[in-house]
Design a protein around this motif. Structure first.
Motif, PDB file in Angstrom:
ATOM      1  N   UNK A 106       0.797  -1.301  -0.077  1.00 15.45           N
ATOM      2  CA  UNK A 106      -0.040  -0.084  -0.022  1.00 15.45           C
ATOM      3  C   UNK A 106       0.859   1.258   0.082  1.00 15.45           C
ATOM      4  N   UNK A 107       2.047   1.129   0.116  1.00 14.93           N
ATOM      5  CA  UNK A 107       2.962   2.507   0.357  1.00 14.93           C
ATOM      6  C   UNK A 107       3.445   2.927  -0.900  1.00 14.93           C
ATOM      7  N   UNK A 108       3.402   4.295  -1.187  1.00 24.52           N
ATOM      8  CA  UNK A 108       3.981   4.589  -2.229  1.00 24.52           C
ATOM      9  C   UNK A 108       5.453   4.206  -2.742  1.00 24.52           C
ATOM     10  N   UNK A 109       5.931   4.564  -3.550  1.00 23.63           N
ATOM     11  CA  UNK A 109       7.549   3.895  -4.013  1.00 23.63           C
ATOM     12  C   UNK A 109       7.678   2.539  -3.558  1.00 23.63           C
ATOM     13  N   UNK A 145      10.859   0.762  -3.409  1.00 24.90           N
ATOM     14  CA  UNK A 145      11.887   0.615  -4.674  1.00 24.90           C
ATOM     15  C   UNK A 145      13.320   1.254  -4.367  1.00 24.90           C
ATOM     16  N   UNK A 146      14.227   1.097  -5.347  1.00 23.19           N
ATOM     17  CA  UNK A 146      15.507   1.372  -5.005  1.00 23.19           C
ATOM     18  C   UNK A 146      15.705   2.840  -4.660  1.00 23.19           C
ATOM     19  N   UNK A 147      16.539   2.963  -3.770  1.00 20.72           N
ATOM     20  CA  UNK A 147      16.860   4.046  -3.082  1.00 20.72           C
ATOM     21  C   UNK A 147      15.698   4.616  -2.311  1.00 20.72           C
ATOM     22  N   UNK A 148      14.668   3.741  -1.914  1.00 21.33           N
ATOM     23  CA  UNK A 148      13.941   4.237  -0.675  1.00 21.33           C
ATOM     24  C   UNK A 148      14.083   2.884   0.292  1.00 21.33           C
ATOM     25  N   UNK A 149      13.529   3.169   1.467  1.00 21.17           N
ATOM     26  CA  UNK A 149      13.677   2.213   2.612  1.00 21.17           C
ATOM     27  C   UNK A 149      12.411   2.505   3.518  1.00 21.17           C
ATOM     28  N   UNK A 150      11.958   1.474   4.177  1.00 24.76           N
ATOM     29  CA  UNK A 150      11.150   1.547   5.329  1.00 24.76           C
ATOM     30  C   UNK A 150      10.138   0.311   5.103  1.00 24.76           C
ATOM     31  N   UNK A 151       9.017   0.679   5.296  1.00 22.45           N
ATOM     32  CA  UNK A 151       7.755  -0.324   5.410  1.00 22.45           C
ATOM     33  C   UNK A 151       6.861  -0.274   4.016  1.00 22.45           C
ATOM     34  N   UNK A 173       2.707  -0.374   4.819  1.00 24.58           N
ATOM     35  CA  UNK A 173       1.862   0.627   5.353  1.00 24.58           C
ATOM     36  C   UNK A 173       1.974   1.893   4.489  1.00 24.58           C
ATOM     37  N   UNK A 174       0.883   2.739   4.442  1.00 25.79           N
ATOM     38  CA  UNK A 174       0.628   4.096   3.661  1.00 25.79           C
ATOM     39  C   UNK A 174       1.929   4.609   4.199  1.00 25.79           C
ATOM     40  N   UNK A 175       2.579   5.206   3.025  1.00 28.72           N
ATOM     41  CA  UNK A 175       3.635   6.211   3.056  1.00 28.72           C
ATOM     42  C   UNK A 175       5.091   5.770   3.919  1.00 28.72           C
ATOM     43  N   UNK A 176       4.908   4.344   3.731  1.00 28.61           N
ATOM     44  CA  UNK A 176       6.177   3.751   4.534  1.00 28.61           C
ATOM     45  C   UNK A 176       7.453   3.600   4.065  1.00 28.61           C
TER      46      UNK A 176
END
Length: 743
Positions: A328-331, A346-352, A355-358
């Motif tokens: 559900x998260x962008x990117x 996606x590449x160059x992004x991290x997190x969850x 969840x939304x905006x994770x």
């Protein structure tokens, strides 16, 4: 620890059945548990709003969770707070770890495994949930503590075996549960003088030993302990085997056979052990061949669990995701795996990504170990990556560590020498600037700046603000008191008067006079806007009057026609302005230099007296005791003789100015002021002065008005000061004459 649930008791029954089926082969079964120590992603949040995200030292990221509504189906975690710090366990009711200990005995030609229920040395089965070590959303994996199988001799012919079962989805047809053992990241390891560990599939009953067999390895030292070496698992004291990649794996058991008959080394090397463990975690040590190692890892060993959203697939490109879509998260992106899919940032992004905006942008500059940038580069974070340009004066690629100086040593030395000169020049400039600022401050205080600051009735301009105006191209006038410049200030046209150096009063006296002038508001007097005090001689800023002076209109090449009405208005209103200054202000202010050049006209020919009060600002020290100030062509002869300036001096000068206005002839001191002399002689002889009037207005209809104005002029030019009228009288008579003219 809480009592086993009904599902766990059923699982135990199946395990015992397997033990009986493989008793002749001495197979021991182990069920593994795992704790997931979650690597907390840098950007918050990691779970749904209002959901706890910690159990002890472990971060619990969604889709895992501990409260209803905080996890996806199958991902529930139980936090056991009886431990310090608390520990996290999988709450999935088909996952468990079971450890069973049984004794054995062996004689020549006969051996037996004694049922654990009848052995005084054996304990009851230990059923535990899977304890987590950590969770990695980036790898779609968790690590857990798994059990260790072992066999130990208590004498030459007897001992005990420990079996460990690990299952993540018992009796589920195929990989439908969220968890699978990682085939790529786990290996089988066996340690001992003679060790033959086996790994078999364990996810259903009845057990088919031959069909469920997965892999085994062998360690054999043949009694020669010198063959073993630290760090080597090549079959000499330690063996290792990879798990087969053929099919998904829900559970395993690890088994080991009893020691050989008449084990002569049981006293020093009594035990062997085996485990399914995370690859590269275990580093073999020859010390593990000695002593009782049955409890070498009391909490267990780490193994890797792959998790996914099962029984679903990633939506095809352009296809609308289903309502229960987990990414559900962008990117974020979706990747298909065995019977399901996982979500990734996606590449160059991290997190969850669950969840939304994770998924948040990675600041690569804070991760030099993963995103290199040499010491000669400057790391700059940006979306979808980072840049590492070389430092100024260098070229190359900071990411590759190839930054090199642009200039050679000789060039640098030359630049250094030149730079040194610039530094010295800059220092000298700063010193001069500091001196200039100090000097301007001294001028400011000397010229009464603090007093005017407190008064707050006039604007104080800085020297820098007037710099552009005080250029020769903007010079519009020059007189006895100094120069006049035209320019823009605050988008308004102004006239800046720059007096001759040393001609103005100083400090409180000047400030007080400026305050007096700034309070003069009259339609026929040029308004004082402000002043600049940061110079030796203060400069005054006035409103700009566009039509020019009366002198220009009367005598210059740009002279324009003026009828009697306009001339009478100019005379009457100029007189009104002078009268106001002489008698209608709290402080009597004298002009001292009344002449056509100081009468400015606006677009409607309304006169405005300029330089009014300059005489009050002129320094009257010993240098000027015997020196009169003003234009000699319009100067009162009495003032010229005595040096005493009075309001009647302004009356005389005004008379000369009105004479110029009606005759359009210029008064000049150099020819003994022939205009004034001729006018006085005509009156003295009783002749009419009609021939002196400007032909433009010397009309029969205007003669009466002109003669009235001539009588006023005659009275103003009286050499007896006391016989001269006041400016109030002059103004009243001219205003009355103007009103009569309009009738």
């Amino acid at each position: 620890m809480s009592a086993p649930s009904q599902s766990q008791l059923l699982l135990l029954h199946h395990i015992l059945a397997v033990l009986l089926a493989v008793a002749a082969a001495g197979a021991l079964l182990v069920q593994a548990t795992a704790i997931t120590e979650q690597h907390e992603p840098p950007p918050p949040p990691i779970t749904r709003p209002g959901c706890p995200d910690k159990c002890g030292n472990i971060s619990i990221s969604f889709p895992f969770g501990m409260k209803p509504g905080c996890f996806l189906e199958g991902f529930q975690v139980t936090c056991n707070n009886t431990f310090q710090p608390p520990r996290a366990f999988l709450a999935y009711n088909r996952s468990a770890q079971v450890t069973i200990v049984s004794s054995y005995s062996r004689t020549p030609g006969n051996h037996s495994i004694v049922d654990q229920k009848n052995s005084s040395t054996d304990g009851p089965p230990l059923v535990l949930p899977v304890e987590l070590m950590d969770i990695s959303l980036a790898e779609s994996a968790a690590r857990a503590y798994g059990g260790v199988a072992s066999v130990c001799s208590t004498n030459a012919t007897a001992g005990f075996v420990r079996s460990a079962f690990t299952t993540l989805a018992f009796e589920i047809d195929g990989p439908k549960g969220p968890f699978l053992l990682s085939l790529a990241r786990n290996v089988l390891v066996g340690v001992g003088l003679q060790a033959l560990p086996l790994v078999s599939r364990f996810d259903r009953t009845p057990v088919d030993q031959e069909k469920d067999y997965l892999v085994s390895c062998r360690s054999a030292l043949m009694g020669n302990l010198q063959l073993a070496s630290n760090g080597s698992c090549s079959g000499r004291g330690c063996c290792q085997a990879s798990l087969p990649q053929a099919q998904p794996l829900n559970g395993v058991w690890v088994s080991m056979g009893p020691m050989s008959v008449n084990d002569t080394m049981w006293a020093t090397n009594p035990c062997s052990f085996a485990m399914v463990v995370e690859d590269s975690w275990y580093n073999f040590s020859t010390a593990d061949l000695y002593g009782n190692t049955s409890n070498r890892f009391p909490r267990g060993v780490p193994y890797v669990i792959d998790f996914a959203i099962r029984n679903a697939k990633c939506p095809a490109k352009g296809q609308q995701p289903p309502p229960d879509y987990a990414c559900v998260s962008g990117n974020s992106s979706c990747a298909d795996v065995t019977n399901g899919y996982v979500c990734k940032c996606l590449e160059h992004y991290e997190g969850n990504p669950y969840i939304p905006n994770g998924c948040q942008d990675i600041d690569e500059c804070k991760r030099p170990d993963l995103y290199p940038c040499s010491s000669d580069g400057i790391c700059k974070n940006r979306l979808l990556g980072y840049d590492c340009p070389c430092k100024p004066g260098m070229k190359g690629d900071g990411k590759e560590g190839t930054c090199q100086p642009i200039f050679s040593l000789a060039a640098k030395m030359a630049v250094g020498v030149i730079g040194g000169f610039f530094v010295v020049a800059a220092l000298l400039f700063l010193i001069l600037l500091r001196k200039e600022r100090r000097k301007m401050r001294e001028f400011y205080e000397k010229n009464g700046g603090p007093i005017l600051e407190k008064a707050k009735i006039i604007k104080l301009f800085k020297k820098e603000e007037l710099k552009e105006i005080l250029k020769s191209k903007n010079l519009i006038g020059k007189g006895y008191f100094g120069e006049v410049y035209k320019g823009l200030l605050d988008n308004k046209l102004v006239a800046v008067k720059k007096p001759i150096s040393g001609s103005m009063l100083e400090n409180e006296q000047f400030a007080n006079e400026v305050i007096i002038q700034s309070q003069i508001i009259h339609k026929n007097i040029v308004r004082l806007i402000g002043c600049c005090l940061e110079v030796d001689t203060p400069m005054l800023v006035y409103e700009f009057i566009p039509k020019g002076s009366l002198e220009d209109i009367l005598h210059s090449n740009k002279a324009i026609p003026l009828n009697i009405d306009v001339r009478l208005i100019i005379a009457a209103q100029s007189a009104d302005g002078l009268a106001y200054m002489h008698s209608k202000t709290s402080n009597k202010i004298l002009h001292g230099d009344v002449k056509p050049a100081n009468i400015l006209l606006d677009e409607n020919f309304m006169p405005k007296i300029s330089d009014f009060g300059i005489s009050r600002l002129i320094a009257r020290d010993t240098q000027h005791t015997d020196e009169v100030i003003g234009d000699m062509s319009y100067m009162d002869p009495v003032y010229m003789q005595t040096g005493l300036l009075t309001e009647k001096s302004d009356v005389y000068s005004f008379g000369v100015m009105i004479l110029e206005l009606i005759t359009r002839k210029k008064a000049t001191y150099s020819d003994n002021n022939s205009l004034v002399r001729n006018f006085l002689e005509v009156h003295k002889e009783g002749k009419r002065v009609t021939e002196l009037f400007d032909n433009e207005i010397a009309l029969t209809s205007n003669l009466e008005i002109l003669h009235s104005m001539a009588r006023i002029i005659m009275e103003c030019l009286n050499l007896d000061v006391d016989q001269r009228p006041s400016m109030i009288e002059v103004a009243e008579r001219l205003l009355l004459l103007n009103q009569t003219c309009k009738l």
